[in-house]
Scaffold this motif. Structure first.
Motif, PDB file in Angstrom:
ATOM      1  N   PRO A 167       0.921  -1.315   0.041  1.00 41.09           N
ATOM      2  CA  PRO A 167      -0.083  -0.046   0.034  1.00 41.09           C
ATOM      3  C   PRO A 167       0.676   1.282   0.102  1.00 41.09           C
ATOM      4  N   PHE A 168       0.148   2.346   0.163  1.00 39.83           N
ATOM      5  CA  PHE A 168       0.930   3.601  -0.099  1.00 39.83           C
ATOM      6  C   PHE A 168       1.724   3.984   1.071  1.00 39.83           C
ATOM      7  N   ASN A 169       1.096   3.501   2.252  1.00 39.00           N
ATOM      8  CA  ASN A 169       1.841   3.984   3.482  1.00 39.00           C
ATOM      9  C   ASN A 169       3.207   3.829   3.834  1.00 39.00           C
ATOM     10  N   TYR A 170       3.322   2.424   3.408  1.00 35.73           N
ATOM     11  CA  TYR A 170       4.846   2.136   4.085  1.00 35.73           C
ATOM     12  C   TYR A 170       5.403   1.296   2.567  1.00 35.73           C
ATOM     13  N   PRO A 171       5.409   2.195   1.505  1.00 35.95           N
ATOM     14  CA  PRO A 171       5.714   1.615   0.135  1.00 35.95           C
ATOM     15  C   PRO A 171       7.066   0.516  -0.010  1.00 35.95           C
ATOM     16  N   VAL A 172       8.030   1.133   0.726  1.00 39.94           N
ATOM     17  CA  VAL A 172       9.234   0.769   0.605  1.00 39.94           C
ATOM     18  C   VAL A 172       9.194  -0.467   1.704  1.00 39.94           C
ATOM     19  N   ASN A 173       8.992  -0.309   2.913  1.00 39.02           N
ATOM     20  CA  ASN A 173       9.181  -1.294   3.882  1.00 39.02           C
ATOM     21  C   ASN A 173       8.148  -2.585   3.641  1.00 39.02           C
ATOM     22  N   LEU A 174       6.832  -2.212   3.352  1.00 38.91           N
ATOM     23  CA  LEU A 174       5.650  -3.354   2.874  1.00 38.91           C
ATOM     24  C   LEU A 174       6.478  -3.956   1.605  1.00 38.91           C
ATOM     25  N   ALA A 175       6.998  -3.391   0.743  1.00 39.47           N
ATOM     26  CA  ALA A 175       7.580  -4.127  -0.373  1.00 39.47           C
ATOM     27  C   ALA A 175       8.439  -5.015  -0.144  1.00 39.47           C
ATOM     28  N   VAL A 176       9.515  -4.584   0.341  1.00 36.84           N
ATOM     29  CA  VAL A 176      10.399  -5.621   0.957  1.00 36.84           C
ATOM     30  C   VAL A 176      10.322  -6.566   1.759  1.00 36.84           C
ATOM     31  N   SER A 177       9.193  -6.306   2.685  1.00 35.62           N
ATOM     32  CA  SER A 177       8.382  -7.468   3.706  1.00 35.62           C
ATOM     33  C   SER A 177       8.216  -8.439   2.914  1.00 35.62           C
ATOM     34  N   LYS A 178       7.574  -8.371   1.435  1.00 32.22           N
ATOM     35  CA  LYS A 178       7.251  -9.371   0.772  1.00 32.22           C
ATOM     36  C   LYS A 178       8.473 -10.200  -0.325  1.00 32.22           C
ATOM     37  N   ILE A 179       9.378  -8.906  -0.867  1.00 34.73           N
ATOM     38  CA  ILE A 179      10.335  -9.268  -1.685  1.00 34.73           C
ATOM     39  C   ILE A 179      11.413 -10.366  -1.116  1.00 34.73           C
ATOM     40  N   ALA A 180      11.892  -9.898   0.162  1.00 33.52           N
ATOM     41  CA  ALA A 180      13.096 -10.571   0.708  1.00 33.52           C
ATOM     42  C   ALA A 180      12.557 -11.937   0.978  1.00 33.52           C
ATOM     43  N   PRO A 181      11.366 -12.150   1.642  1.00 33.30           N
ATOM     44  CA  PRO A 181      11.050 -13.635   2.028  1.00 33.30           C
ATOM     45  C   PRO A 181      10.960 -14.617   0.653  1.00 33.30           C
ATOM     46  N   ALA A 182      10.366 -13.844  -0.327  1.00 34.58           N
ATOM     47  CA  ALA A 182       9.992 -14.559  -1.455  1.00 34.58           C
ATOM     48  C   ALA A 182      11.207 -15.020  -2.137  1.00 34.58           C
ATOM     49  N   LEU A 183      12.149 -14.195  -2.171  1.00 32.19           N
ATOM     50  CA  LEU A 183      13.670 -14.297  -2.900  1.00 32.19           C
ATOM     51  C   LEU A 183      14.617 -15.422  -2.001  1.00 32.19           C
ATOM     52  N   ILE A 184      14.416 -15.361  -0.742  1.00 30.83           N
ATOM     53  CA  ILE A 184      15.236 -16.164   0.051  1.00 30.83           C
ATOM     54  C   ILE A 184      14.648 -17.549  -0.130  1.00 30.83           C
ATOM     55  N   ALA A 185      13.512 -17.712  -0.129  1.00 29.74           N
ATOM     56  CA  ALA A 185      12.842 -19.039  -0.312  1.00 29.74           C
ATOM     57  C   ALA A 185      13.011 -19.449  -1.705  1.00 29.74           C
ATOM     58  N   GLY A 186      13.666 -18.885  -2.697  1.00 33.76           N
ATOM     59  CA  GLY A 186      13.772 -19.447  -4.017  1.00 33.76           C
ATOM     60  C   GLY A 186      12.497 -19.046  -5.024  1.00 33.76           C
ATOM     61  N   ASN A 187      12.055 -18.002  -4.746  1.00 29.72           N
ATOM     62  CA  ASN A 187      10.801 -17.620  -5.513  1.00 29.72           C
ATOM     63  C   ASN A 187      11.219 -16.508  -6.432  1.00 29.72           C
ATOM     64  N   SER A 188      10.405 -16.318  -7.476  1.00 24.01           N
ATOM     65  CA  SER A 188      10.966 -15.173  -8.295  1.00 24.01           C
ATOM     66  C   SER A 188       9.557 -14.067  -7.868  1.00 24.01           C
ATOM     67  N   LEU A 189       9.803 -12.754  -8.260  1.00 26.86           N
ATOM     68  CA  LEU A 189       8.931 -11.877  -7.528  1.00 26.86           C
ATOM     69  C   LEU A 189       8.624 -10.724  -8.655  1.00 26.86           C
ATOM     70  N   VAL A 190       7.326 -10.338  -8.629  1.00 20.85           N
ATOM     71  CA  VAL A 190       6.845  -9.313  -9.493  1.00 20.85           C
ATOM     72  C   VAL A 190       6.172  -8.442  -8.472  1.00 20.85           C
ATOM     73  N   LEU A 191       6.352  -7.143  -8.500  1.00 18.57           N
ATOM     74  CA  LEU A 191       5.930  -6.158  -7.643  1.00 18.57           C
ATOM     75  C   LEU A 191       5.135  -5.124  -8.349  1.00 18.57           C
ATOM     76  N   LYS A 192       3.988  -4.765  -7.731  1.00 17.37           N
ATOM     77  CA  LYS A 192       2.825  -3.648  -8.618  1.00 17.37           C
ATOM     78  C   LYS A 192       2.986  -2.903  -7.227  1.00 17.37           C
TER      79      LYS A 192
END
Ligand SMILES: NC(=O)C1=CN([C@@H]2O[C@H](COP(=O)(O)OP(=O)(O)OC[C@H]3O[C@@H](n4cnc5c(N)ncnc54)[C@H](OP(=O)(O)O)[C@@H]3O)[C@@H](O)[C@H]2O)C=CC1
Ligand SMILES: O=C(O)[C@H](O)COP(=O)(O)O
Length: 496
Positions: A167-192
């Motif tokens: 969402p808008f209110n923590y755009p960076v923090n709430l994006a990396v809170s999804k990106i980092a776990p996805a990547l470490i677990a071996g997933n690829s990541l599409v961010l909107k």
């Protein structure tokens, strides 16, 4: 400055590019989406309006990049994440600057968001190598009727392509809170990214690019959620959606296919105040909980339920502190800044006017200039007022006076939300009983609700969400268990 120096390649003239196949690109749509500065109400930035064909291309790349990423050793995935975290923290200035301009977050808090995000990425890398490096070993003879002829080995495997929508209110923090776990677990990541906050997110994605992640593994598609959202969330290549936002999440849940969902939605966090509470602590937490980032936090204190006998004193103490809050531009670190959009300000005003018509006591005069709304404490709010139930996402805090603890718990539990709540009392036994009775994902005892620290579990009940966040829970949610069973011809007992 945003879009310059190390970040110059993410900008094309006056429009920021989107990220696909390891490159910064201009959309073939020829269209852009304007990002309005909430404080000036003028266009601050522009981002690409990506097309469905561009989404399809990104999804294909994400599918194929994931296959080789899943074969990349865990320690190497962690190494790249640590590198991205360091680049992010070293380059916090342009991201903080764009947070100030896009979402009117006070300058100091904007820096904190970026630093916190770098720490989250590093913590996630550390946690990932520990929990993903472990599996389970089960023996068949612990279940009735079985001999020890089967050895069961379990491990956690990636899901595939994870779609992240913050969402808008923590755009960076709430994006990396999804990106980092996805990547470490071996997933690829599409961010909107959210439209308000997209430029901060594009800078953050560039830090991952500079860290050297494989091409296609991470992509960032920009455009209005109302235009490309459905196409993204219903895309057959998506294997998991991690979303944080409002009611949109409920409709996404209904439309998404049979894939794991992580939904962190709205809240109406109640603050229950008992007669024996430390009232100075209560007042400072209502201020912090209700007014930080102008109330635009899902975990903001959104309704105070205070025992009648101490209500006057609590209201007086909060009122005195509200008077000291500074109101103005985010660049000057004002406590209260413009809310994210005109429609948001209009919605907040609607709640305030409804409370006025129905007789709430205004502890301050209601004041608004553009998207800037002065902090407002509403006393003597009653359950027939909209503000008693709806989340303003703005600097307005309603106070309901209660005559029993049960009345407070009932109000809290009658909400369709169930994110967090808090209770103030010096009696720990009462606090535990109340915490157990509150139908919320988390209850804070003697402090305002908060998601952080970022490794704590964070989840909403009812309309507040599905699944749980927090570093460890996110990694687990973005994996599946795989088992291999070794069948022996005869029972085998070590040392037997
Ligand atoms: N529980 C939690 O952790 C949190 C909850 N929230 C909640 O979020 C709300 C405020 O945030 P806000 O950003 O306005 O929330 P929204 O739900 O409006 O937007 C969230 C994200 O969804 C995108 N989006 C919009 N429409 C669609 C669609 N049809 N399909 C897919 N994605 C779409 C938005 O993009 P675009 O910007 O382009 O429209 C944005 O990136 C509040 O209700 C708040 O309580 C906020 C933070 C944390
Ligand atoms: O969006 C939000 O409101 C955040 O999840 C809240 O985070 P915080 O409680 O740690 O500020």
């Amino acid at each position: 400055m945003a879009g310059t120096g190390l970040f110059a390649e993410i900008l094309d003239g006056e429009v920021y590019k989107y990220y696909a196949d390891g490159e910064w690109k201009t959309s073939s749509s020829g269209k852009s989406v304007a990002i309005i500065n909430p404080a000036t109400r003028k266009t601050q930035y522009k981002v690409q309006a990506c097309t469905q064909e561009e989404v399809n291309a990104v999804m294909e790349l994400a599918k194929s990049a994931q296959k080789s990423w899943a074969k990349t050793p865990l320690w190497k995935r962690a190494e790249l994440l640590h590198k991205a975290a360091a680049i992010l923290k070293d380059n916090k200035a342009p991201m903080a600057e764009s947070l100030v301009k896009e979402i009117a977050k006070p300058a100091k808090d904007s820096v904190t968001e970026v630093v916190r995000s770098g720490d989250l990425i590093s913590y996630c890398a550390e946690e990932g190598v520990r929990i993903l490096g472990e599996g389970k070993f089960l023996l068949s003879d612990s279940f009735p009727g079985n001999d020890r002829t089967k050895y069961c080995l379990t491990s956690k495997i990636p899901l595939g392509v994870v779609l992240a929508i913050p969402p808008f209110n923590y755009p960076v923090n709430l994006a990396v809170s999804k990106i980092a776990p996805a990547l470490i677990a071996g997933n690829s990541l599409v961010l909107k990214p959210p439209t308000q906050g997209a430029v901060s997110c594009l800078h953050m994605v560039h830090c991952f690019h500079l860290a050297g992640f494989p091409k296609g593994l991470i992509s960032c598609i920009t455009g209005k959620g109302s235009e490309i959202g459905d196409f993204l969330t219903m895309h057959p290549a998506v294997n998991c959606i991690s979303f944080t936002g409002g009611d949109t999440g409920i409709s996404i849940s209904k439309k998404a296919g049979m894939i794991p969902l992580q939904m962190e939605l709205g809240g109406k966090d109640a603050c229950i105040v008992l007669e024996d509470a430390d009232l100075d602590l209560v007042a400072s937490n209502i201020i912090k909980g209700g007014f930080s980032y102008s109330g635009q936090r899902c975990t903001a204190v959104k309704v105070v339920l205070v025992m009648e006998s101490v209500a006057d004193e609590v209201v007086e103490k909060v009122k005195a502190k509200v008077a000291k809050l500074t109101v103005g531009p985010p660049e000057e670190n004002s406590d209260i800044t413009a809310v994210v959009s005109e429609s948001s300000a209009n919605f907040i005003e609607g709640l305030v006017m409804d409370a006025k018509e129905k007789g709430a006591t205004f502890c301050q005069e209601y004041k608004r200039e553009g998207n800037l709304i002065w902090p407002l404490l509403l006393d003597n709010v009653r359950p027939d007022m909209r503000i008693a139930w709806e989340e303003p996402f703005g600097p307005v805090v309603p106070v309901l006076r209660i005559n029993s603890v049960e009345e407070g718990i009932n109000h809290c539990n009658a909400s369709n939300f169930g994110l967090q709540g808090c209770v103030f009392t010096k009696d720990i036994n009462k606090a535990i009983l109340i915490s157990d009775a509150m139908e919320t994902g988390t209850v804070q005892i003697n402090s305002a609700p908060a998601r952080g620290p970022d490794h704590f579990p964070f989840q909403g009940l009812k309309d507040s969400g599905i699944g749980s966040q927090g570093v460890t829970n996110s990694i687990n949610l973005m994996t599946k268990v795989k088992t291999t069973v070794i069948n022996l011809p005869t029972p085998s007992y070590s040392m037997g």
